[in-house]
Design a protein around this motif. Sequence first.
Motif, PDB file in Angstrom:
ATOM      1  N   TYR A 192       0.875  -1.222   0.016  1.00 21.38           N
ATOM      2  CA  TYR A 192       0.089  -0.102  -0.073  1.00 21.38           C
ATOM      3  C   TYR A 192       0.819   1.262   0.105  1.00 21.38           C
ATOM      4  O   TYR A 192       0.739   2.339  -0.862  1.00 21.38           O
ATOM      5  CB  TYR A 192      -1.004  -0.160   1.133  1.00 21.38           C
ATOM      6  CG  TYR A 192      -1.908   1.258   1.105  1.00 21.38           C
ATOM      7  CD1 TYR A 192      -3.153   1.087   0.579  1.00 21.38           C
ATOM      8  CD2 TYR A 192      -1.606   2.145   1.714  1.00 21.38           C
ATOM      9  CE1 TYR A 192      -4.121   2.256   0.485  1.00 21.38           C
ATOM     10  CE2 TYR A 192      -2.321   3.418   1.672  1.00 21.38           C
ATOM     11  CZ  TYR A 192      -3.433   3.317   0.905  1.00 21.38           C
ATOM     12  OH  TYR A 192      -4.595   4.196   0.912  1.00 21.38           O
ATOM     13  N   ALA A 193       1.773   1.232   0.932  1.00 17.48           N
ATOM     14  CA  ALA A 193       2.793   2.405   1.053  1.00 17.48           C
ATOM     15  C   ALA A 193       3.504   2.575  -0.340  1.00 17.48           C
ATOM     16  O   ALA A 193       3.609   3.891  -0.844  1.00 17.48           O
ATOM     17  CB  ALA A 193       3.790   2.279   2.250  1.00 17.48           C
ATOM     18  N   LEU A 194       3.990   1.588  -0.971  1.00 17.57           N
ATOM     19  CA  LEU A 194       4.783   1.759  -2.184  1.00 17.57           C
ATOM     20  C   LEU A 194       3.891   2.251  -3.421  1.00 17.57           C
ATOM     21  O   LEU A 194       4.245   3.221  -4.105  1.00 17.57           O
ATOM     22  CB  LEU A 194       5.356   0.401  -2.549  1.00 17.57           C
ATOM     23  CG  LEU A 194       6.663  -0.008  -1.585  1.00 17.57           C
ATOM     24  CD1 LEU A 194       6.865  -1.431  -1.710  1.00 17.57           C
ATOM     25  CD2 LEU A 194       7.837   0.943  -1.617  1.00 17.57           C
ATOM     26  N   ASN A 195       2.814   1.745  -3.296  1.00 19.09           N
ATOM     27  CA  ASN A 195       1.704   2.223  -4.453  1.00 19.09           C
ATOM     28  C   ASN A 195       1.281   3.508  -4.393  1.00 19.09           C
ATOM     29  O   ASN A 195       1.263   4.464  -5.083  1.00 19.09           O
ATOM     30  CB  ASN A 195       0.473   1.187  -4.587  1.00 19.09           C
ATOM     31  CG  ASN A 195       0.713  -0.072  -5.044  1.00 19.09           C
ATOM     32  OD1 ASN A 195       1.607  -0.037  -5.931  1.00 19.09           O
ATOM     33  ND2 ASN A 195      -0.276  -1.352  -4.827  1.00 19.09           N
ATOM     34  N   LEU A 198       0.010   7.498   5.629  1.00 20.01           N
ATOM     35  CA  LEU A 198      -0.262   6.134   4.908  1.00 20.01           C
ATOM     36  C   LEU A 198      -0.757   4.894   5.847  1.00 20.01           C
ATOM     37  O   LEU A 198      -1.495   4.394   5.165  1.00 20.01           O
ATOM     38  CB  LEU A 198       1.146   5.765   4.427  1.00 20.01           C
ATOM     39  CG  LEU A 198       1.893   6.468   3.486  1.00 20.01           C
ATOM     40  CD1 LEU A 198       3.351   6.142   3.121  1.00 20.01           C
ATOM     41  CD2 LEU A 198       1.197   6.256   2.085  1.00 20.01           C
ATOM     42  N   LEU A 199      -0.505   5.035   7.092  1.00 23.67           N
ATOM     43  CA  LEU A 199      -1.091   4.003   7.825  1.00 23.67           C
ATOM     44  C   LEU A 199      -2.531   4.305   8.172  1.00 23.67           C
ATOM     45  O   LEU A 199      -3.321   3.216   7.990  1.00 23.67           O
ATOM     46  CB  LEU A 199      -0.429   3.987   9.307  1.00 23.67           C
ATOM     47  CG  LEU A 199       0.837   3.228   9.381  1.00 23.67           C
ATOM     48  CD1 LEU A 199       1.466   3.478  10.806  1.00 23.67           C
ATOM     49  CD2 LEU A 199       0.630   1.903   9.435  1.00 23.67           C
ATOM     50  N   ALA A 200      -2.918   5.323   8.240  1.00 17.02           N
ATOM     51  CA  ALA A 200      -4.455   5.522   8.534  1.00 17.02           C
ATOM     52  C   ALA A 200      -4.983   5.489   7.181  1.00 17.02           C
ATOM     53  O   ALA A 200      -6.342   4.854   7.127  1.00 17.02           O
ATOM     54  CB  ALA A 200      -4.668   7.200   8.828  1.00 17.02           C
ATOM     55  N   ASP A 201      -4.664   5.620   5.822  1.00 14.96           N
ATOM     56  CA  ASP A 201      -5.397   5.594   4.810  1.00 14.96           C
ATOM     57  C   ASP A 201      -5.533   3.808   4.490  1.00 14.96           C
ATOM     58  O   ASP A 201      -6.389   3.254   4.005  1.00 14.96           O
ATOM     59  CB  ASP A 201      -4.710   6.090   3.554  1.00 14.96           C
ATOM     60  CG  ASP A 201      -4.595   7.581   3.522  1.00 14.96           C
ATOM     61  OD1 ASP A 201      -5.537   8.126   4.375  1.00 14.96           O
ATOM     62  OD2 ASP A 201      -4.105   8.154   2.752  1.00 14.96           O
ATOM     63  N   TRP A 202      -4.391   3.103   4.834  1.00 17.95           N
ATOM     64  CA  TRP A 202      -4.216   1.531   4.720  1.00 17.95           C
ATOM     65  C   TRP A 202      -5.345   1.252   5.508  1.00 17.95           C
ATOM     66  O   TRP A 202      -5.989   0.239   5.156  1.00 17.95           O
ATOM     67  CB  TRP A 202      -2.878   1.061   4.927  1.00 17.95           C
ATOM     68  CG  TRP A 202      -2.812  -0.348   4.687  1.00 17.95           C
ATOM     69  CD1 TRP A 202      -2.691  -1.205   3.911  1.00 17.95           C
ATOM     70  CD2 TRP A 202      -2.522  -1.000   6.047  1.00 17.95           C
ATOM     71  NE1 TRP A 202      -2.807  -2.350   4.161  1.00 17.95           N
ATOM     72  CE2 TRP A 202      -2.590  -2.815   5.573  1.00 17.95           C
ATOM     73  CE3 TRP A 202      -2.372  -1.057   7.380  1.00 17.95           C
ATOM     74  CZ2 TRP A 202      -2.438  -3.676   6.356  1.00 17.95           C
ATOM     75  CZ3 TRP A 202      -2.349  -2.026   8.379  1.00 17.95           C
ATOM     76  CH2 TRP A 202      -2.302  -3.311   7.600  1.00 17.95           C
ATOM     77  N   ALA A 223      -8.232   2.484   6.747  1.00 22.55           N
ATOM     78  CA  ALA A 223      -9.371   2.984   6.305  1.00 22.55           C
ATOM     79  C   ALA A 223      -9.688   2.015   4.967  1.00 22.55           C
ATOM     80  O   ALA A 223     -10.781   1.442   4.938  1.00 22.55           O
ATOM     81  CB  ALA A 223      -9.556   4.186   6.017  1.00 22.55           C
ATOM     82  N   ALA A 224      -8.802   1.614   4.010  1.00 22.14           N
ATOM     83  CA  ALA A 224      -9.008   0.734   2.742  1.00 22.14           C
ATOM     84  C   ALA A 224      -9.162  -0.547   3.384  1.00 22.14           C
ATOM     85  O   ALA A 224     -10.202  -1.302   2.699  1.00 22.14           O
ATOM     86  CB  ALA A 224      -7.568   0.800   1.956  1.00 22.14           C
ATOM     87  N   ARG A 225      -8.715  -1.047   4.492  1.00 20.36           N
ATOM     88  CA  ARG A 225      -8.715  -2.539   4.778  1.00 20.36           C
ATOM     89  C   ARG A 225     -10.207  -2.525   5.366  1.00 20.36           C
ATOM     90  O   ARG A 225     -11.076  -3.428   5.245  1.00 20.36           O
ATOM     91  CB  ARG A 225      -7.956  -2.891   6.033  1.00 20.36           C
ATOM     92  CG  ARG A 225      -6.608  -3.121   5.273  1.00 20.36           C
ATOM     93  CD  ARG A 225      -5.514  -3.701   6.338  1.00 20.36           C
ATOM     94  NE  ARG A 225      -5.922  -4.815   6.643  1.00 20.36           N
ATOM     95  CZ  ARG A 225      -6.265  -5.512   8.137  1.00 20.36           C
ATOM     96  NH1 ARG A 225      -5.738  -4.469   9.078  1.00 20.36           N
ATOM     97  NH2 ARG A 225      -6.595  -6.448   8.443  1.00 20.36           N
ATOM     98  N   GLU A 226     -10.795  -1.663   6.268  1.00 15.63           N
ATOM     99  CA  GLU A 226     -12.159  -1.669   6.828  1.00 15.63           C
ATOM    100  C   GLU A 226     -12.927  -1.521   5.853  1.00 15.63           C
ATOM    101  O   GLU A 226     -13.950  -2.027   5.965  1.00 15.63           O
ATOM    102  CB  GLU A 226     -12.078  -0.333   7.577  1.00 15.63           C
ATOM    103  CG  GLU A 226     -11.315  -0.527   9.022  1.00 15.63           C
ATOM    104  CD  GLU A 226     -11.418   0.663   9.826  1.00 15.63           C
ATOM    105  OE1 GLU A 226     -12.046   1.755   9.611  1.00 15.63           O
ATOM    106  OE2 GLU A 226     -10.620   0.872  10.894  1.00 15.63           O
ATOM    107  N   GLN A 227     -12.979  -0.629   4.809  1.00 17.96           N
ATOM    108  CA  GLN A 227     -13.818  -0.710   3.750  1.00 17.96           C
ATOM    109  C   GLN A 227     -13.962  -1.760   3.100  1.00 17.96           C
ATOM    110  O   GLN A 227     -15.003  -2.511   2.669  1.00 17.96           O
ATOM    111  CB  GLN A 227     -13.392   0.536   2.830  1.00 17.96           C
ATOM    112  CG  GLN A 227     -13.652   2.231   3.182  1.00 17.96           C
ATOM    113  CD  GLN A 227     -13.033   2.951   2.330  1.00 17.96           C
ATOM    114  OE1 GLN A 227     -12.379   2.803   1.352  1.00 17.96           O
ATOM    115  NE2 GLN A 227     -13.266   4.237   2.759  1.00 17.96           N
TER     116      GLN A 227
END
Length: 182
Positions: free
Chosen positions: A24-27, A145-149, A151-155
């Motif tokens: 996720y971070a690399l992307n 990046l951590l918060a976005d990752w 959130a994406a996992r929760e979605q």
Amino acid sequence: MTIEVSNESGVGVDETLIASVARYALNAMHVNPAAELSILAVTTDVMSELHERWMDEPGPTDVMSFPMDELAEESRRPDAPELGPALLGDIVLCPEFAKAQARTAGHPLADELHLLTVHGVLHLLGYDHAEPEQEREMFGLQNKLLADWRAAREQAAAREAQRRSDSAVLGTVGLEDDTPSR
């Protein structure tokens, strides 16, 4: 993107989630999708040896990043010229050392390892925190990046739960979503 995770630490870690947060971070940082990354979880003894050898500091640490020498001269930050496919380098995590940090921070070891993985990725991409301004930039980006990752996992989990619920109600459990009803 190829991400290899090996756990030689003796501590149980979720290698799939570590690879997921790294990917996720690399992307998010627009690293070429053909890039390769190696992540290794090690014992405190191994980390102590690495820390002393490469940083001239005694004892273990939580994470170390080893960018590939052939890329060390180039900045790999997203504001640098386009990145081609490359072996980015290695991230070494020490779960045993990270346990105490997780306790102090009041979160699970897994959360600490995800944070350290993103931290390691950012170091491989040329970020540093030696100066206060650099630290604000790097840690701000790390937190985003951590918060976005997360959130994406929760979605994704919510979508999957809804799909399962819909399938159960419609009696299509086990069928593909795009299978037409008759």
